[in-house]
Structures are given as C-alpha cells and as structure tokens.
Design a protein around this motif. Structure first.
Motif, PDB file in Angstrom:
ATOM      1  N   GLN A   1       2.629  17.788 -29.291  1.00  4.68           N
ATOM      2  CA  GLN A   1       3.989  18.018 -29.778  1.00  4.68           C
ATOM      3  C   GLN A   1       4.802  16.731 -29.834  1.00  4.68           C
ATOM      4  OE1 GLN A   1       5.024  21.351 -27.027  1.00  4.68           O
ATOM      5  NE2 GLN A   1       5.812  22.340 -28.880  1.00  4.68           N
ATOM      6  N   THR A   2       4.710  15.929 -28.797  1.00  3.15           N
ATOM      7  CA  THR A   2       5.570  14.754 -28.697  1.00  3.15           C
ATOM      8  C   THR A   2       5.122  13.600 -29.569  1.00  3.15           C
ATOM      9  OG1 THR A   2       4.329  14.032 -26.738  1.00  3.15           O
ATOM     10  CG2 THR A   2       6.340  15.300 -26.363  1.00  3.15           C
ATOM     11  N   THR A   3       3.850  13.562 -29.951  1.00  2.00           N
ATOM     12  CA  THR A   3       3.358  12.430 -30.746  1.00  2.00           C
ATOM     13  C   THR A   3       3.004  12.814 -32.168  1.00  2.00           C
ATOM     14  OG1 THR A   3       1.058  12.818 -30.080  1.00  2.00           O
ATOM     15  CG2 THR A   3       2.375  11.364 -28.683  1.00  2.00           C
ATOM     16  N   GLY A   4       3.081  14.095 -32.508  1.00  2.00           N
ATOM     17  CA  GLY A   4       2.644  14.508 -33.837  1.00  2.00           C
ATOM     18  C   GLY A   4       1.151  14.353 -34.000  1.00  2.00           C
ATOM     19  N   ALA A   5       0.410  14.680 -32.953  1.00  2.00           N
ATOM     20  CA  ALA A   5      -1.041  14.490 -32.971  1.00  2.00           C
ATOM     21  C   ALA A   5      -1.731  15.586 -33.770  1.00  2.00           C
ATOM     22  CB  ALA A   5      -1.592  14.478 -31.536  1.00  2.00           C
ATOM     23  N   TRP A   6      -2.911  15.280 -34.266  1.00  2.00           N
ATOM     24  CA  TRP A   6      -3.822  16.278 -34.803  1.00  2.00           C
ATOM     25  C   TRP A   6      -4.770  16.702 -33.689  1.00  2.00           C
ATOM     26  CZ3 TRP A   6      -5.831  14.018 -40.131  1.00  2.00           C
ATOM     27  CH2 TRP A   6      -4.747  13.959 -41.028  1.00  2.00           C
ATOM     28  N   ILE A   7      -4.953  18.004 -33.531  1.00  2.00           N
ATOM     29  CA  ILE A   7      -5.936  18.527 -32.585  1.00  2.00           C
ATOM     30  C   ILE A   7      -7.132  19.022 -33.383  1.00  2.00           C
ATOM     31  CG2 ILE A   7      -6.415  20.246 -30.809  1.00  2.00           C
ATOM     32  CD1 ILE A   7      -3.442  20.321 -30.168  1.00  2.00           C
ATOM     33  N   ILE A   8      -8.302  18.481 -33.090  1.00  2.00           N
ATOM     34  CA  ILE A   8      -9.522  18.863 -33.798  1.00  2.00           C
ATOM     35  C   ILE A   8     -10.437  19.634 -32.854  1.00  2.00           C
ATOM     36  CG2 ILE A   8     -11.585  18.029 -34.987  1.00  2.00           C
ATOM     37  CD1 ILE A   8     -10.026  15.648 -35.960  1.00  2.00           C
ATOM     38  N   THR A   9     -10.910  20.802 -33.312  1.00  2.00           N
ATOM     39  CA  THR A   9     -11.849  21.612 -32.527  1.00  2.00           C
ATOM     40  C   THR A   9     -12.953  22.109 -33.458  1.00  2.00           C
ATOM     41  OG1 THR A   9     -10.976  23.853 -32.891  1.00  2.00           O
ATOM     42  CG2 THR A   9      -9.799  22.468 -31.302  1.00  2.00           C
ATOM     43  N   SER A  10     -13.840  22.932 -32.896  1.00  2.00           N
ATOM     44  CA  SER A  10     -14.897  23.534 -33.712  1.00  2.00           C
ATOM     45  C   SER A  10     -14.374  24.698 -34.546  1.00  2.00           C
ATOM     46  CB  SER A  10     -16.038  24.045 -32.821  1.00  2.00           C
ATOM     47  OG  SER A  10     -15.612  25.173 -32.071  1.00  2.00           O
ATOM     48  N   GLY A  11     -13.169  25.168 -34.251  1.00  2.00           N
ATOM     49  CA  GLY A  11     -12.538  26.198 -35.061  1.00  2.00           C
ATOM     50  C   GLY A  11     -13.034  27.615 -34.854  1.00  2.00           C
ATOM     51  N   LEU A  12     -14.053  27.813 -34.005  1.00  2.00           N
ATOM     52  CA  LEU A  12     -14.618  29.146 -33.793  1.00  2.00           C
ATOM     53  C   LEU A  12     -14.000  29.800 -32.565  1.00  2.00           C
ATOM     54  CD1 LEU A  12     -18.383  28.411 -34.572  1.00  2.00           C
ATOM     55  CD2 LEU A  12     -16.647  29.390 -36.087  1.00  2.00           C
ATOM     56  N   ASP A  13     -13.802  31.096 -32.620  1.00  2.00           N
ATOM     57  CA  ASP A  13     -13.049  31.821 -31.594  1.00  2.00           C
ATOM     58  C   ASP A  13     -13.913  32.135 -30.374  1.00  2.00           C
ATOM     59  OD1 ASP A  13     -10.777  33.103 -30.547  1.00  2.00           O
ATOM     60  OD2 ASP A  13     -11.524  35.059 -31.197  1.00  2.00           O
ATOM     61  N   SER A  14     -14.252  31.100 -29.638  1.00  2.00           N
ATOM     62  CA  SER A  14     -15.015  31.275 -28.397  1.00  2.00           C
ATOM     63  C   SER A  14     -14.929  29.988 -27.595  1.00  2.00           C
ATOM     64  CB  SER A  14     -16.491  31.614 -28.706  1.00  2.00           C
ATOM     65  OG  SER A  14     -17.113  30.545 -29.401  1.00  2.00           O
ATOM     66  N   GLY A  15     -15.283  30.090 -26.319  1.00  2.00           N
ATOM     67  CA  GLY A  15     -15.377  28.907 -25.476  1.00  2.00           C
ATOM     68  C   GLY A  15     -14.105  28.106 -25.373  1.00  2.00           C
ATOM     69  N   VAL A  16     -14.253  26.786 -25.486  1.00  2.00           N
ATOM     70  CA  VAL A  16     -13.127  25.882 -25.274  1.00  2.00           C
ATOM     71  C   VAL A  16     -12.026  26.095 -26.316  1.00  2.00           C
ATOM     72  CG1 VAL A  16     -14.058  23.996 -26.687  1.00  2.00           C
ATOM     73  CG2 VAL A  16     -12.540  23.478 -24.778  1.00  2.00           C
ATOM     74  N   VAL A  17     -12.378  26.560 -27.502  1.00  2.00           N
ATOM     75  CA  VAL A  17     -11.369  26.778 -28.551  1.00  2.00           C
ATOM     76  C   VAL A  17     -10.363  27.833 -28.108  1.00  2.00           C
ATOM     77  CG1 VAL A  17     -11.001  27.494 -30.940  1.00  2.00           C
ATOM     78  CG2 VAL A  17     -12.959  26.054 -30.355  1.00  2.00           C
ATOM     79  N   ARG A  18     -10.819  28.818 -27.359  1.00  2.00           N
ATOM     80  CA  ARG A  18      -9.891  29.842 -26.871  1.00  2.00           C
ATOM     81  C   ARG A  18      -8.865  29.267 -25.905  1.00  2.00           C
ATOM     82  NH1 ARG A  18     -12.691  35.772 -26.031  1.00  2.00           N
ATOM     83  NH2 ARG A  18     -13.072  36.184 -28.254  1.00  2.00           N
ATOM     84  N   HIS A  19      -9.250  28.232 -25.173  1.00  2.00           N
ATOM     85  CA  HIS A  19      -8.282  27.601 -24.260  1.00  2.00           C
ATOM     86  C   HIS A  19      -7.241  26.825 -25.055  1.00  2.00           C
ATOM     87  CE1 HIS A  19     -10.213  28.636 -20.438  1.00  2.00           C
ATOM     88  NE2 HIS A  19     -11.352  28.518 -21.087  1.00  2.00           N
ATOM     89  N   VAL A  20      -7.653  26.221 -26.172  1.00  2.00           N
ATOM     90  CA  VAL A  20      -6.688  25.551 -27.037  1.00  2.00           C
ATOM     91  C   VAL A  20      -5.716  26.573 -27.623  1.00  2.00           C
ATOM     92  CG1 VAL A  20      -6.398  24.190 -29.140  1.00  2.00           C
ATOM     93  CG2 VAL A  20      -8.300  23.682 -27.590  1.00  2.00           C
TER      94      VAL A  20
END
Length: 486
Positions: free
Chosen positions: A234-253
């Motif tokens: 939020q504070t830096t205008g960053a891009w967050i890149i993930t695998s995009g699939l609804d499981s595992g670490v992506v759910r925490h994002v």
C-alpha cells in the motif's frame, strides 16, 4: 489509456460453475494467420520441462536471458523501436502479440499408450495430431521418444483474453486476463500491463512463493506476515505477484486483503498479479473468449489433484500456456523472465527492486529461492522461519552453517533427516546441495525468525532487505523510504 476490455459493447458473458456441463477443448490448429510481434521474431521457441516425461533442455530459466538481449537491441535501435511502436498501436494488439500453444504431435507416455506426454488422452487430440501417433517405444523395443515443447507443440493466435467477473461474494470483483505462451517476451507483457491494462509503474515488486497445498500458520506469524506485506504494498505502490491459484500461500495473500477491511475500491488500488499455468485451470475452456466478460463463480467449483481455481482477490491474470494439460510449471518460466526483466531494466527509466518472500513451500520453492539468490540479477529473498517445510529447512541451515560452508557432523545429520522426513520421495542429496548453496549467499538471504524479531514488522523487514541488499541509487532509496514513512 483506454483499457483493452473497455472496447466491448455491452456484456456478453457466461457463468463458469460446477453445475455446468464441461465443454470439450477446442481441438486442432487455428488456421488463421497472424502477424507475430517483431520481438518474438528475434527468438526461437525454447524447450522446457514440466514433469518426468519431458526433457529439460534449459539448464536454468535465468541463464540465457535471450529476451533481455532482444529488448536491449530494441531500445538501442530507434528504427526497430519505431517499427515495434507502430505495430503496438495497430489493433488488435493483443491478438497480434500473444499466442497460445497446443500439442500437435501425439507421443505416448511410457506407462500409458493412450495418453500423450502433454497430459491429454489420444481421443482429446485433433485428427491431424493423431497422425503422428506412435506406440511407447518399449513396446517396439526401441528407445523411448520423449515429448517436448519444441517438438510437439505449435503456437497460434491467442483465443482467450478479456475480463473475468468473479461471483459468489458480497460484491462482484473483476480481473483482466490473457492466455499467452510461456515464453512470451517480457517487454510485451510490460506493455500490456502498463499501456493496455493501465497499471501504474511500481516502485517495488513483491513476489510471493510458498506451498501450493493449503497449510496452517501460527496465528501471530500469519497475522504479522499478512499485515506487513499489505502495508508494504500500500505505501509503496508495489505489485504483488503470486501463482494466482486459490490454494496454499495465495490464500494467505487474499486473507491479508480481507483482514484489512478495506473497501472494494481501495482493494482495486492494490495490484495483485496472478501468473498461473493455463493447463491446470478449472473450466478454462469457458475462458476462451475474445474481449468479453466471463462470469466465474469460485465458490461453486471444486479442486482436484491436477486442476486449480483462480483466486478472486487478484485483479490481473497472466495465464501461461506451454501446451500441457493438468501439469504445473508452465508459469515458472514466464514469471521468472518477467521478474528478471523488471529487476534488470526497471520501469520508465527508474530502477524497480524485486524482493521474494517465502512462506512454507515445497521443492519448487527451494528451486525458486536458489535461482533468486545464486543467479543474476540479484533478487533478495525473505524466509519466514516457523512457517513450515522449505522455509524451515532453509532457516535451520542458515542458522547452523559454518563460515566455510560446512555443517557440524550432528547438524548435517539432523538436516538430512529433516529433509528425508519432509520430502521422503525426492532427491534428498540434491535438495541438501541447493539449500546449502542458498544459505551461503547470505548477502541476499534474510531470515525472519518469528519470536526473535517479532518486535519488527514484516513491512520493515521487507524495506530494510531491499535497501541493504540491492544497490538502489540514493534518490530511489530516499523515495522508497519516504513513501514507507519510516
């Protein structure tokens, strides 16, 4: 600039749900000819590996950097740049630029004569591709022919791009998407995101790696990670890149966005990019539309072993296609090439640091961390100790490794036993070797030890890692620090 999807008149969409009858994939080759972008004419298709039935002809996704060389030549040559710019401004740009991949030559697996090395059955192939049908070579007493991307697939114009309208929640959420070849030119992808989809250039890229299967985190560690990652973005205008699939670490994002309690409008300002393998997406056939709205009800879909569901907290999806079905890995090459491009060339003449975070994770996560910290460009990695599996193994090794790169006898034995316990069916010596190489690069590795550093917020760990481990110009360091308000 006007978004590509804003050119549609009305909404011509269909809902994707478990109750619908699954459509067959479009078979055969698309006979329509199209103009390839100038950039891809500079590069021949590259081979890849997806499973034990394919040949790994690339020693590393980050070793050759052919795409970087072509990009550098383009930027140095005004005439080439003018040609490329003219082509980009000629509609329809997405169709003229991106391609899909399909298997056009059936090669039977060694253990299943009715299934091709691409993962699809014989009957699922086009009649043309079945003309090349061969029995497994062990039945013919010959050397086994191996399916490869280079020999068995063919590219044609992409047939899937537009807007996904996620349903099933309190508010409908939209995301832009495109199906593209796994070896697409990073410069084309950046143009798509910045000029066609209208994303602002980031000051930071946070690439999140971790387990693909669902896993539990200690409550406070999970909360610290989610809060810190979101604040950093939020504070830096960053891009967050993930695998995009609804499981595992992506759910925490995704949970980080939910816990923050921010509005849908504010959520849309946080750039979450999912780079997912096309071949594993549930109901992917229904995404085959050109510049239309497609309704996607994630709550009505169930996950099987070789399929995944898109996570509805993402706003952009790059669906990487290497011609395989039901196999993970097509996204890795595209993702690393894109991250390398950003880390090397930045955006709009400004250097953009890329930082990796690891939460739990399997063997693919170890491989990813190894590539980040041992190969160019330098990309620092933050390992969350206490999150499980790969992260804990790397953290353990980093704590006890000797300055000369060795372990005390009892420590080495314990580490080997831990690897055997976590990954019992894998090449344990190879895993140990990669973990050791990772922790030797402590100039790029940062271990966040929950319980020892809990007085530090994760966003501060991300900021300090970027500032300490990447050679940013002084003005960029100052701008990043001020935006973070630290």
């Amino acid at each position: 600039m006007m978004n590509e999807t804003s050119k549609t008149n009305g909404i011509n969409g269909e809902t994707i749900s478990e109750n619908e009858e699954e459509e067959e994939e479009k078979e055969g080759n698309d006979d329509r000819q199209h103009s390839s972008s100038f950039l891809r004419l500079l590069n021949a298709p590259r081979n890849s590996v997806c499973n034990a039935n394919t040949i790994h002809s690339i020693s590393s996704f980050r070793s050759d950097h052919l795409s970087r060389k072509s990009t550098h030549k383009l930027l140095d040559n005004p005439n080439l740049f003018a040609i490329e710019l003219t082509e980009k401004l000629s509609p329809p740009w997405i169709e003229n630029t991106f391609e899909k991949r399909e298997c056009v030559r059936f090669t039977a697996q060694s253990k299943d004569a009715e299934r091709c090395g691409c993962g699809r059955s014989l009957s699922a192939h086009s009649s043309a591709s079945r003309l090349f049908y061969t029995l497994p070579y062990h039945l013919l007493e010959k050397e086994q022919e191996v399916w490869t991307i280079a020999n068995n697939t063919q590219t044609s114009t992409t047939d899937a791009f537009g807007t996904i309208v996620f349903q099933g929640g309190a508010h409908a959420h939209k995301a832009q998407y495109v199906r593209l070849s796994y070896d697409s030119e990073p410069l084309d992808v950046m143009y798509l995101m910045e000029k066609v989809w209208g994303l602002e250039a980031p000051r930071l890229v946070i690439t999140v790696h971790g387990g693909m299967s669902n896993f539990e985190l200690q409550e406070r560690l999970g909360r610290l990670f989610r809060k810190g990652m979101l604040k950093a973005a939020q504070t830096t205008g960053a891009w967050i890149i993930t695998s995009g699939l609804d499981s595992g670490v992506v759910r925490h994002v995704a949970k980080a966005l939910d816990e923050a309690g921010i509005s849908a409008r504010m959520r849309s300002q946080i750039v979450t990019i999912g780079i997912a393998p096309w071949g594993v997406i549930k109901r992917k056939e229904r995404l085959i539309r050109k510049n239309e709205h497609v309704y996607y009800d994630v709550h009505s879909l169930s996950v099987n072993a070789n399929v995944g569901i898109l996570n509805d907290r993402h706003s952009y999806f790059l669906l990487a296609d290497n011609g395989t079905v039901g196999r993970f890995g097509a996204d890795l090459h595209l993702r690393q090439n894109l991250e390398n491009h950003i880390a090397t060339y930045g955006c709009n003449g400004r250097k953009v640091p890329v930082v990796c975070t690891l939460l739990e994770g399997g063997i693919s996560s170890i491989n990813a961390i190894h590539d980040y910290v041992t190969m160019k460009p330098d990309i620092p990695a933050i390992i969350c100790d206490g999150s499980g599996r790969a992260a804990d193994l790397i953290s353990f090794a980093a704590r006890y490794i000797n300055p000369d790169g060795t372990f005390a006898a009892e420590v080495g034995e314990k580490l080997q036993n831990l690897i055997k316990m976590v990954f019992p069916e894998s090449d344990q010596d190879g895993i140990l070797s990669k973990i050791t190489e990772c922790v030797l690069h402590d100039d790029l590795l940062r271990i966040f030890r929950y319980g020892e550093e809990e007085e530090e917020d994760v966003d501060f760990v991300i900021l300090s890692t970027v500032l300490q481990k990447q050679n940013l110009p002084p003005d960029e360091q100052l701008a990043l620090t001020l935006s973070w308000n630290r």
